[in-house]
Design a protein around this motif. Structure first.
Motif, mmCIF file in Angstrom:
data_model
loop_
_atom_site.group_PDB
_atom_site.id
_atom_site.type_symbol
_atom_site.label_atom_id
_atom_site.label_comp_id
_atom_site.label_asym_id
_atom_site.label_seq_id
_atom_site.Cartn_x
_atom_site.Cartn_y
_atom_site.Cartn_z
ATOM 1 N N UNK A 165 29.287 32.891 97.103
ATOM 2 C CA UNK A 165 30.582 32.292 97.480
ATOM 3 C C UNK A 165 31.629 32.753 96.470
ATOM 4 N N UNK A 166 32.643 33.426 96.965
ATOM 5 C CA UNK A 166 33.750 33.861 96.103
ATOM 6 C C UNK A 166 35.012 33.098 96.472
ATOM 7 N N UNK A 167 35.688 32.540 95.473
ATOM 8 C CA UNK A 167 36.925 31.775 95.726
ATOM 9 C C UNK A 167 38.002 32.239 94.745
ATOM 10 N N UNK A 168 39.141 32.739 95.249
ATOM 11 C CA UNK A 168 40.201 33.156 94.323
ATOM 12 C C UNK A 168 40.826 31.936 93.655
ATOM 13 N N UNK A 169 41.195 32.079 92.400
ATOM 14 C CA UNK A 169 41.854 30.990 91.660
ATOM 15 C C UNK A 169 43.159 31.569 91.114
ATOM 16 N N UNK A 170 44.290 31.091 91.651
ATOM 17 C CA UNK A 170 45.578 31.672 91.267
ATOM 18 C C UNK A 170 45.810 31.526 89.768
ATOM 19 N N UNK A 171 46.162 32.620 89.120
ATOM 20 C CA UNK A 171 46.459 32.578 87.689
ATOM 21 C C UNK A 171 45.230 32.539 86.795
ATOM 22 N N UNK A 172 44.067 32.528 87.372
ATOM 23 C CA UNK A 172 42.811 32.524 86.604
ATOM 24 C C UNK A 172 41.871 33.559 87.228
ATOM 25 N N UNK A 173 40.759 33.810 86.519
ATOM 26 C CA UNK A 173 39.733 34.678 87.107
ATOM 27 C C UNK A 173 39.073 33.914 88.265
ATOM 28 N N UNK A 174 38.558 34.624 89.279
ATOM 29 C CA UNK A 174 37.970 33.927 90.435
ATOM 30 C C UNK A 174 36.647 33.218 90.107
ATOM 31 N N UNK A 175 36.316 32.271 90.960
ATOM 32 C CA UNK A 175 34.976 31.664 90.946
ATOM 33 C C UNK A 175 34.094 32.590 91.762
ATOM 34 N N UNK A 294 43.675 23.579 88.665
ATOM 35 C CA UNK A 294 43.541 22.322 87.910
ATOM 36 C C UNK A 294 42.065 21.977 87.700
ATOM 37 N N UNK A 295 41.266 22.188 88.725
ATOM 38 C CA UNK A 295 39.851 21.811 88.596
ATOM 39 C C UNK A 295 39.116 22.730 87.631
ATOM 40 N N UNK A 296 39.387 24.036 87.718
ATOM 41 C CA UNK A 296 38.721 24.979 86.800
ATOM 42 C C UNK A 296 39.138 24.655 85.356
ATOM 43 N N UNK A 297 40.425 24.376 85.148
ATOM 44 C CA UNK A 297 40.887 24.037 83.790
ATOM 45 C C UNK A 297 40.213 22.754 83.303
ATOM 46 N N UNK A 299 37.289 21.580 84.196
ATOM 47 C CA UNK A 299 35.896 21.901 83.843
ATOM 48 C C UNK A 299 35.832 22.527 82.453
ATOM 49 N N UNK A 300 36.738 23.475 82.219
ATOM 50 C CA UNK A 300 36.663 24.263 80.974
ATOM 51 C C UNK A 300 37.081 23.447 79.756
ATOM 52 N N UNK A 313 32.419 29.122 84.187
ATOM 53 C CA UNK A 313 32.349 29.043 85.648
ATOM 54 C C UNK A 313 31.667 30.313 86.154
ATOM 55 N N UNK A 314 31.092 30.210 87.356
ATOM 56 C CA UNK A 314 30.371 31.346 87.932
ATOM 57 C C UNK A 314 31.281 32.567 87.969
ATOM 58 N N UNK A 315 30.732 33.700 87.605
ATOM 59 C CA UNK A 315 31.487 34.953 87.550
ATOM 60 C C UNK A 315 31.831 35.339 86.116
ATOM 61 N N UNK A 316 31.912 34.338 85.237
ATOM 62 C CA UNK A 316 32.262 34.647 83.838
ATOM 63 C C UNK A 316 31.199 35.491 83.137
ATOM 64 N N UNK A 317 29.896 35.137 83.290
ATOM 65 C CA UNK A 317 28.894 35.948 82.566
ATOM 66 C C UNK A 317 28.970 37.425 82.941
#
Ligand SMILES: NC(=O)c1ccc[n+]([C@@H]2O[C@H](COP(=O)([O-])OP(=O)(O)OC[C@H]3O[C@@H](n4cnc5c(N)ncnc54)[C@H](O)[C@@H]3O)[C@@H](O)[C@H]2O)c1
Length: 353
Positions: A165-175, A294-297, A299-300, A313-317
């Motif tokens: 599952x890929x989800x774009x996150x505006x202004x951040x790297x995607x999930x 907001x949700x990704x921030x 979490x982090x 978050x998934x994709x970071x590694x």
């Protein structure tokens, strides 16, 4: 022992072998680029170590060089494609380009891709869609060897059936969540076996259905001629996801599900059901952008648990691995490297070691 090779050199060597196995220059480059990107992303199991298997599959006529994705059904937002047993690296790219264009036009696209040879790291396909601002979901089955046991079962009945599952996150790297529904990818067991390592408990059962830490049980036939099996992740829940991938990626795409005894054929056939959504067309784009960010921030910002540096978050590694390996190079163990050289020799591409 191992060898460290820079990505560009590795791409060149892999392309030479794939070309010698009958592919056009362009196809060989696409396959090499995709495999090396898997290594760069930290997934050596789906990288250049697949080359010997691809070469064997071509020689057995289970993989067809220079094939294209054929459109079987096209009703706008629904596409059915036949991969014609071509290189998944090429078929997947052609299919995703078509699906992305349709999702842009209609707001969504459901794409059934059947009968492709190994599609490699499924995250690669989600990355293509996410780069265009689309949400991308993938359910995949694997026709090669039944290497994963059902929850509560004592032998392998299906493949490592990945889900992504890929989800774009505006202004951040995607999930970018991309995982095999087995506890670990089969290729990671091949890498561990080649390196002569044991793996952690809870991943494998042996050829008699007993727990084991020997990765060789799913790589080479055991004393009774049978293989062991991988366990699914998340007990009965991961098992359920694996079955969903088999039914959606296998049955719904027309590729077929696995329901026969194992054989020694080397081809790996994937069926992939892809669902693409353009958030702009749902009318929730602004809220979607604000809330994902907001949700990704949120979490982090949470504290790290003991033994962890940070919440990821998934994709970071994979992104971190790419940044590191682009500079440090890619480590290939000796067994894998020798297998690659041998694969080259089989098709008349003698590479210097
Ligand atoms: N084509 C095929 O037939 C096939 C079959 C099976 C697997 N695969 C591929 O194999 C690859 C490896 O699969 P896997 O199951 O071993 O992957 P994995 O266990 O390494 O990673 C799974 C996911 O978890 C995320 N992740 C990892 N560590 C994390 C952390 N600390 N915090 C948050 N998220 C984290 C990763 O970003 C990734 O999205 C995948 O790319 C998959 O598509 C392909």
């Amino acid at each position: 022992m191992s060898k460290t090779i820079q990505a560009a050199e590795l791409r060149g060597r892999v392309a030479t072998i794939i070309r010698a196995a009958g592919s056009s220059e362009a196809e060989a480059k696409t396959v090499a680029h995709n495999l090396v990107l898997a290594n760069l992303s930290g997934h050596d199991s789906h990288g250049v170590g697949m080359v010997p298997r691809y070469v064997d599959a071509v020689l057995e006529k289970g993989l067809t060089p220079n094939a294209s994705a054929k459109v079987v059904v096209d009703i706008g937002a629904m596409l059915t494609l036949d991969g014609q047993r071509g290189y998944g690296q090429v078929i997947g790219e052609q299919a995703m380009k078509l699906g992305i264009a349709r999702a842009r036009e209609h707001g969504s696209c459901i794409m059934a891709l059947g009968n492709s040879h190994h599609l490699g790291r499924i995250g690669h396909w989600a990355e293509m869609a996410v780069a265009e601002g689309l949400v991308s979901m993938h359910f995949v089955n694997v026709q090669s060897r039944p290497v994963v046991a059902p929850w509560g079962g004592g032998d392998g009945r299906f493949g490592t059936n990945p889900c992504c599952i890929g989800i774009p996150v505006a202004g951040r790297e995607p999930f970018l969540l991309d995982f095999a529904t087995s506890r670990v990818a089969q290729g990671k067991m091949r890498v561990a076996h080649n390196e002569g390592k044991q793996v952690e408990p809870g991943l494998l059962i042996d050829e008699n259905g007993q727990p084991t830490t020997n990765p060789g049980v799913v790589v080479v036939p055991q004393s009774n001629g049978l293989y062991g099996a991988l366990m699914t992740f998340g007990e009965h829940k991961g098992y359920g996801m694996a079955v969903a991938c088999e039914l959606l990626g296998g049955a719904l795409t027309g590729t077929g599900t696995w329901h026969r005894e194992a054989d020694q054929r080397r081809a790996v056939i994937n069926g992939m059901l892809t669902v693409l959504i353009d958030p702009k067309k749902l009318g929730t784009q602004q809220k979607f952008e604000e809330e994902t960010r907001a949700f990704i921030d949120w979490l982090k910002q949470g504290p790290a648990a003991p033994g962890f540096d940070e919440v990821k978050i998934a994709g970071e590694p994979e992104r971190k691995a790419r940044a590191a390996r682009e500079t440090s190079g890619i480590v290939v163990d000796d067994t894998t490297w020798n297998e690659i050289l041998q694969a080259g020799r089989k098709v008349g591409a003698a590479l210097a070691d």
